[in-house]
Structure formats: structure tokens, C-alpha cells
Design a protein around this motif. Structure first.
Motif, PDB file in Angstrom:
ATOM      1  N   LYS A 229       0.738  -1.246   0.054  1.00  0.00           N
ATOM      2  CA  LYS A 229      -0.148  -0.267  -0.058  1.00  0.00           C
ATOM      3  C   LYS A 229       1.102   1.621  -0.257  1.00  0.00           C
ATOM      4  O   LYS A 229       0.918   2.261  -0.581  1.00  0.00           O
ATOM      5  CB  LYS A 229      -0.812   0.272   0.990  1.00  0.00           C
ATOM      6  CG  LYS A 229      -2.219  -0.839   1.123  1.00  0.00           C
ATOM      7  CD  LYS A 229      -3.509  -0.131   1.377  1.00  0.00           C
ATOM      8  CE  LYS A 229      -4.073  -1.185   0.737  1.00  0.00           C
ATOM      9  NZ  LYS A 229      -5.622  -0.887   0.514  1.00  0.00           N
ATOM     10  N   GLY A 230       1.822   0.975   0.441  1.00  0.00           N
ATOM     11  CA  GLY A 230       2.898   2.229   0.814  1.00  0.00           C
ATOM     12  C   GLY A 230       3.227   2.663  -0.733  1.00  0.00           C
ATOM     13  O   GLY A 230       4.003   3.519  -1.175  1.00  0.00           O
ATOM     14  N   LEU A 231       3.824   1.159  -1.344  1.00  0.00           N
ATOM     15  CA  LEU A 231       4.305   1.699  -2.994  1.00  0.00           C
ATOM     16  C   LEU A 231       3.208   2.345  -3.443  1.00  0.00           C
ATOM     17  O   LEU A 231       3.555   3.361  -4.475  1.00  0.00           O
ATOM     18  CB  LEU A 231       4.278   0.557  -3.491  1.00  0.00           C
ATOM     19  CG  LEU A 231       5.958  -0.854  -2.711  1.00  0.00           C
ATOM     20  CD1 LEU A 231       6.347  -1.438  -3.410  1.00  0.00           C
ATOM     21  CD2 LEU A 231       7.057   0.665  -4.036  1.00  0.00           C
ATOM     22  N   LEU A 232       1.998   2.435  -3.563  1.00  0.00           N
ATOM     23  CA  LEU A 232       0.581   2.659  -4.511  1.00  0.00           C
ATOM     24  C   LEU A 232       0.358   3.518  -3.821  1.00  0.00           C
ATOM     25  O   LEU A 232       0.940   4.672  -4.836  1.00  0.00           O
ATOM     26  CB  LEU A 232      -0.092   1.448  -3.619  1.00  0.00           C
ATOM     27  CG  LEU A 232      -1.233   2.282  -5.153  1.00  0.00           C
ATOM     28  CD1 LEU A 232      -1.136   1.670  -6.375  1.00  0.00           C
ATOM     29  CD2 LEU A 232      -3.335   0.567  -4.676  1.00  0.00           C
ATOM     30  N   SER A 233       1.039   3.927  -2.511  1.00  0.00           N
ATOM     31  CA  SER A 233       0.250   4.862  -2.326  1.00  0.00           C
ATOM     32  C   SER A 233       1.359   6.927  -2.646  1.00  0.00           C
ATOM     33  O   SER A 233       1.154   7.030  -3.555  1.00  0.00           O
ATOM     34  CB  SER A 233       0.955   5.325  -0.833  1.00  0.00           C
ATOM     35  OG  SER A 233       0.157   6.985  -0.457  1.00  0.00           O
ATOM     36  N   ALA A 234       3.115   5.735  -3.047  1.00  0.00           N
ATOM     37  CA  ALA A 234       4.112   6.043  -3.491  1.00  0.00           C
ATOM     38  C   ALA A 234       3.414   6.639  -5.365  1.00  0.00           C
ATOM     39  O   ALA A 234       3.966   8.150  -5.588  1.00  0.00           O
ATOM     40  CB  ALA A 234       5.513   5.747  -3.798  1.00  0.00           C
ATOM     41  N   VAL A 235       3.553   5.926  -6.034  1.00  0.00           N
ATOM     42  CA  VAL A 235       2.897   5.351  -7.249  1.00  0.00           C
ATOM     43  C   VAL A 235       1.825   6.964  -7.358  1.00  0.00           C
ATOM     44  O   VAL A 235       1.570   8.066  -8.045  1.00  0.00           O
ATOM     45  CB  VAL A 235       2.152   3.812  -8.095  1.00  0.00           C
ATOM     46  CG1 VAL A 235       1.649   5.319  -8.845  1.00  0.00           C
ATOM     47  CG2 VAL A 235       3.672   3.388  -8.080  1.00  0.00           C
ATOM     48  N   VAL A 236       0.807   6.882  -6.325  1.00  0.00           N
ATOM     49  CA  VAL A 236      -0.184   8.065  -6.888  1.00  0.00           C
ATOM     50  C   VAL A 236       0.838   9.178  -6.093  1.00  0.00           C
ATOM     51  O   VAL A 236       0.074  10.252  -6.947  1.00  0.00           O
ATOM     52  CB  VAL A 236      -1.205   8.099  -6.030  1.00  0.00           C
ATOM     53  CG1 VAL A 236      -2.239   8.833  -5.659  1.00  0.00           C
ATOM     54  CG2 VAL A 236      -2.227   6.493  -5.397  1.00  0.00           C
ATOM     55  N   ASP A 237       1.323   9.313  -5.030  1.00  0.00           N
ATOM     56  CA  ASP A 237       1.374  10.566  -4.856  1.00  0.00           C
ATOM     57  C   ASP A 237       2.673  11.132  -6.133  1.00  0.00           C
ATOM     58  O   ASP A 237       2.650  12.990  -6.644  1.00  0.00           O
ATOM     59  CB  ASP A 237       2.533  10.554  -4.121  1.00  0.00           C
ATOM     60  CG  ASP A 237       2.106  10.586  -2.650  1.00  0.00           C
ATOM     61  OD1 ASP A 237       1.404  10.830  -2.799  1.00  0.00           O
ATOM     62  OD2 ASP A 237       2.458  10.231  -1.469  1.00  0.00           O
ATOM     63  N   ARG A 238       3.245  10.512  -7.465  1.00  0.00           N
ATOM     64  CA  ARG A 238       4.501  10.781  -8.714  1.00  0.00           C
ATOM     65  C   ARG A 238       3.199  11.147  -9.742  1.00  0.00           C
ATOM     66  O   ARG A 238       3.839  12.086  -9.889  1.00  0.00           O
ATOM     67  CB  ARG A 238       4.840   9.197  -8.513  1.00  0.00           C
ATOM     68  CG  ARG A 238       5.845  10.098  -9.716  1.00  0.00           C
ATOM     69  CD  ARG A 238       6.525   8.496 -10.575  1.00  0.00           C
ATOM     70  NE  ARG A 238       7.521   8.262  -9.897  1.00  0.00           N
ATOM     71  CZ  ARG A 238       8.535   7.366  -9.716  1.00  0.00           C
ATOM     72  NH1 ARG A 238       7.762   6.413 -11.016  1.00  0.00           N
ATOM     73  NH2 ARG A 238       9.558   7.327  -9.435  1.00  0.00           N
ATOM     74  N   HIS A 239       2.212  10.198  -9.384  1.00  0.00           N
ATOM     75  CA  HIS A 239       1.356  10.972 -10.649  1.00  0.00           C
ATOM     76  C   HIS A 239       1.069  12.105 -10.064  1.00  0.00           C
ATOM     77  O   HIS A 239       0.791  13.152 -11.390  1.00  0.00           O
ATOM     78  CB  HIS A 239       0.163   9.724 -10.888  1.00  0.00           C
ATOM     79  CG  HIS A 239      -1.074   9.774 -11.212  1.00  0.00           C
ATOM     80  ND1 HIS A 239      -0.845   9.492 -12.560  1.00  0.00           N
ATOM     81  CD2 HIS A 239      -2.381  10.272 -10.683  1.00  0.00           C
ATOM     82  CE1 HIS A 239      -2.279  10.037 -12.804  1.00  0.00           C
ATOM     83  NE2 HIS A 239      -3.123  10.625 -12.770  1.00  0.00           N
ATOM     84  N   LEU A 240       0.164  12.369  -9.280  1.00  0.00           N
ATOM     85  CA  LEU A 240      -0.404  13.666  -9.496  1.00  0.00           C
ATOM     86  C   LEU A 240       0.576  15.310  -8.915  1.00  0.00           C
ATOM     87  O   LEU A 240       0.014  15.953 -10.287  1.00  0.00           O
ATOM     88  CB  LEU A 240      -1.351  13.883  -7.764  1.00  0.00           C
ATOM     89  CG  LEU A 240      -2.336  13.018  -7.420  1.00  0.00           C
ATOM     90  CD1 LEU A 240      -2.275  12.983  -5.858  1.00  0.00           C
ATOM     91  CD2 LEU A 240      -3.572  12.884  -8.415  1.00  0.00           C
ATOM     92  N   LYS A 241       1.649  14.373  -8.709  1.00  0.00           N
ATOM     93  CA  LYS A 241       2.818  15.826  -9.157  1.00  0.00           C
ATOM     94  C   LYS A 241       2.901  15.578 -10.485  1.00  0.00           C
ATOM     95  O   LYS A 241       2.910  17.124 -10.999  1.00  0.00           O
ATOM     96  CB  LYS A 241       3.791  15.271  -8.141  1.00  0.00           C
ATOM     97  CG  LYS A 241       5.242  16.288  -8.177  1.00  0.00           C
ATOM     98  CD  LYS A 241       6.615  15.208  -7.753  1.00  0.00           C
ATOM     99  CE  LYS A 241       7.992  16.453  -8.195  1.00  0.00           C
ATOM    100  NZ  LYS A 241       8.828  15.832  -8.734  1.00  0.00           N
ATOM    101  N   ASP A 242       3.001  14.545 -11.329  1.00  0.00           N
ATOM    102  CA  ASP A 242       3.033  15.169 -12.270  1.00  0.00           C
ATOM    103  C   ASP A 242       2.221  15.908 -13.462  1.00  0.00           C
ATOM    104  O   ASP A 242       2.064  16.280 -13.737  1.00  0.00           O
ATOM    105  CB  ASP A 242       3.318  13.671 -13.335  1.00  0.00           C
ATOM    106  CG  ASP A 242       4.992  12.876 -13.238  1.00  0.00           C
ATOM    107  OD1 ASP A 242       5.454  13.957 -12.423  1.00  0.00           O
ATOM    108  OD2 ASP A 242       5.108  11.838 -12.821  1.00  0.00           O
ATOM    109  N   LEU A 243       0.862  15.431 -13.034  1.00  0.00           N
ATOM    110  CA  LEU A 243      -0.082  15.428 -13.277  1.00  0.00           C
ATOM    111  C   LEU A 243      -0.689  17.402 -13.494  1.00  0.00           C
ATOM    112  O   LEU A 243      -1.020  18.079 -13.818  1.00  0.00           O
ATOM    113  CB  LEU A 243      -1.557  15.162 -12.625  1.00  0.00           C
ATOM    114  CG  LEU A 243      -3.230  15.641 -13.324  1.00  0.00           C
ATOM    115  CD1 LEU A 243      -3.376  15.517 -14.495  1.00  0.00           C
ATOM    116  CD2 LEU A 243      -4.409  14.663 -11.957  1.00  0.00           C
ATOM    117  N   SER A 244      -0.333  17.857 -12.278  1.00  0.00           N
ATOM    118  CA  SER A 244      -0.083  19.189 -11.719  1.00  0.00           C
ATOM    119  C   SER A 244       0.871  20.250 -13.124  1.00  0.00           C
ATOM    120  O   SER A 244       0.319  21.073 -12.887  1.00  0.00           O
ATOM    121  CB  SER A 244       0.633  19.755 -10.281  1.00  0.00           C
ATOM    122  OG  SER A 244       1.990  19.765 -10.413  1.00  0.00           O
ATOM    123  N   THR A 245       1.654  19.344 -13.797  1.00  0.00           N
ATOM    124  CA  THR A 245       2.248  20.328 -14.538  1.00  0.00           C
ATOM    125  C   THR A 245       2.367  19.611 -16.157  1.00  0.00           C
ATOM    126  O   THR A 245       2.638  20.185 -16.859  1.00  0.00           O
ATOM    127  CB  THR A 245       4.218  19.986 -14.409  1.00  0.00           C
ATOM    128  OG1 THR A 245       4.436  18.621 -14.147  1.00  0.00           O
ATOM    129  CG2 THR A 245       4.313  20.630 -12.753  1.00  0.00           C
TER     130      THR A 245
END
Length: 193
Positions: free
Chosen positions: A51-67
Motif C-alpha cells: 500500500k505504501g508503494l501504491l501511495s508513492a505511485v499515486v503521489d508521483r502521478h499527482l505531482k506529474d499531473l500538476s504540470t
């Protein structure tokens, strides 16, 4: 780049690849460790669990999405601009397809994934709506165009194409990216002027 950062990214990228290949259930800690060439304890130390891995993937995704649309310049030519916006959207979707795939597979068990998947079309809809409103004010699209309807139609056209690219190989429902942009997006753009 430090060794820790390098291992962190290697683990995360391996997890993403396994998500794409077989889904969340098949991306086990042992498979990730083996493929990333790290000890499982390194994964637990950096991410705690899957779940921590998945959370890191989501965080990376949302960061990339912002740009996603940073640096995208509109020309004022409806056809060209809609191709530019569609290409930007498609490239982002393909680069982050693991979020969409996992979102379909596990949305009920993992609402945070569903939220991340929703953010992509929500942002794209806002960008398209603002663009169509601006083009309407500049009289570059017909005055009778319903901005909300045009926005949703282009959003659905792009999302449908993305799904067909990642899920289907049948020639009767597949088309090349060039044909999609030249025949579908430009055709849609012409209906607005």
C-alpha cells in the motif's frame, strides 16, 4: 543522485511495470525485490508495504499531473490546438497507465486510486472548457457551440482512444495515433467552426 534515491526509484519503477503487466495482486513484494535486484527489507524500509508503494505511485502521478499542460502553447488554430491538447493528454495517459489500470481493477478497495484516476479527466475538462470558452469569445468557433457539450465530447473521444490503445489489438477497433489526430481530432475541430 544518491544511492537511496536510485534504489527508491528503481523499486517504484519495477512496481509500476509489474502493475502494468499483471495488476496489483500479482505485484508481490518478492517479485518486486527480485526484479529490482534489492532485498525485500529495502522495500519495507522505504515503503512499509505494498500500500505504501501504491501511495508513492499515486503521489508521483499527482505531482506529474500538476504540470501536464505547463509549456503547452496554443496557436489559435482550432485544429492544431486540439491536436496539441489531445497529444499531451494521450502521452500523459500512456506514461501513467498503471494508475488507470489499477483504478479499474481496484477502485472499490482503494478509493485513493479512484480519486487519482478522476483527476486526469477533471483537469483535462477544465483546460478544454477554458479553451473553448476563449475561442468562442474570439469568434473562432461558432457562437451556437455548447461549450460543455464540446468539452465532454472531446474528453470522451480522447479517453475512448486511450482505452482502445491500452486494451485492444483488434484491427477493426484500432487506429494509429496519426490517424486518430488527423482523422478524429481534426474532424471534431472542423465541426466547431
Amino acid at each position: 543522485m544518491t544511492k537511496k534515491t536510485s534504489k527508491y526509484d528503481k523499486i517504484l519503477n519495477t512496481f509500476i511495470q509489474l502493475l502494468i503487466e499483471g495488476g496489483y495482486q500479482s505485484a508481490t513484494i518478492s517479485k518486486i525485490a527480485e526484479r529490482a535486484e534489492v532485498n525485500p527489507s529495502t522495500i519495507f524500509r522505504n515503503f512499509t508495504d505494498k500500500k505504501g508503494l501504491l501511495s508513492a505511485v499515486v503521489d508521483r502521478h499527482l505531482k506529474d499531473l500538476s504540470t501536464i499542460f505547463d509549456g503547452v502553447s496554443m496557436t489559435g488554430n482550432i485544429e492544431d490546438d486540439l491536436v496539441i491538447l489531445s497529444k499531451t493528454y494521450q502521452e500523459f495517459q500512456v506514461d501513467h497507465q498503471e494508475i488507470v489500470l489499477i483504478g479499474f481493477q481496484a477502485a472499490l478497495e482503494m478509493p485513493e486510486i479512484n480519486k487519482a484516476v478522476e483527476e486526469i479527466p477533471v483537469l483535462f475538462k477544465k483546460i478544454l472548457g477554458d479553451y473553448f470558452s476563449d475561442m468562442k469569445k474570439q469568434h473562432k468557433i461558432r457562437e451556437t457551440i455548447d461549450v460543455e457539450a464540446a468539452t465532454m465530447n472531446l474528453l470522451w473521444l480522447n479517453f475512448g482512444y486511450f482505452l482502445s490503445v491500452i486494451r485492444f489489438d483488434h484491427p477493426n477497433i484500432s487506429t494509429s495515433a496519426t490517424d486518430f489526430y488527423d482523422k478524429q481530432i481534426r474532424f471534431f475541430a472542423k465541426s466547431l467552426v
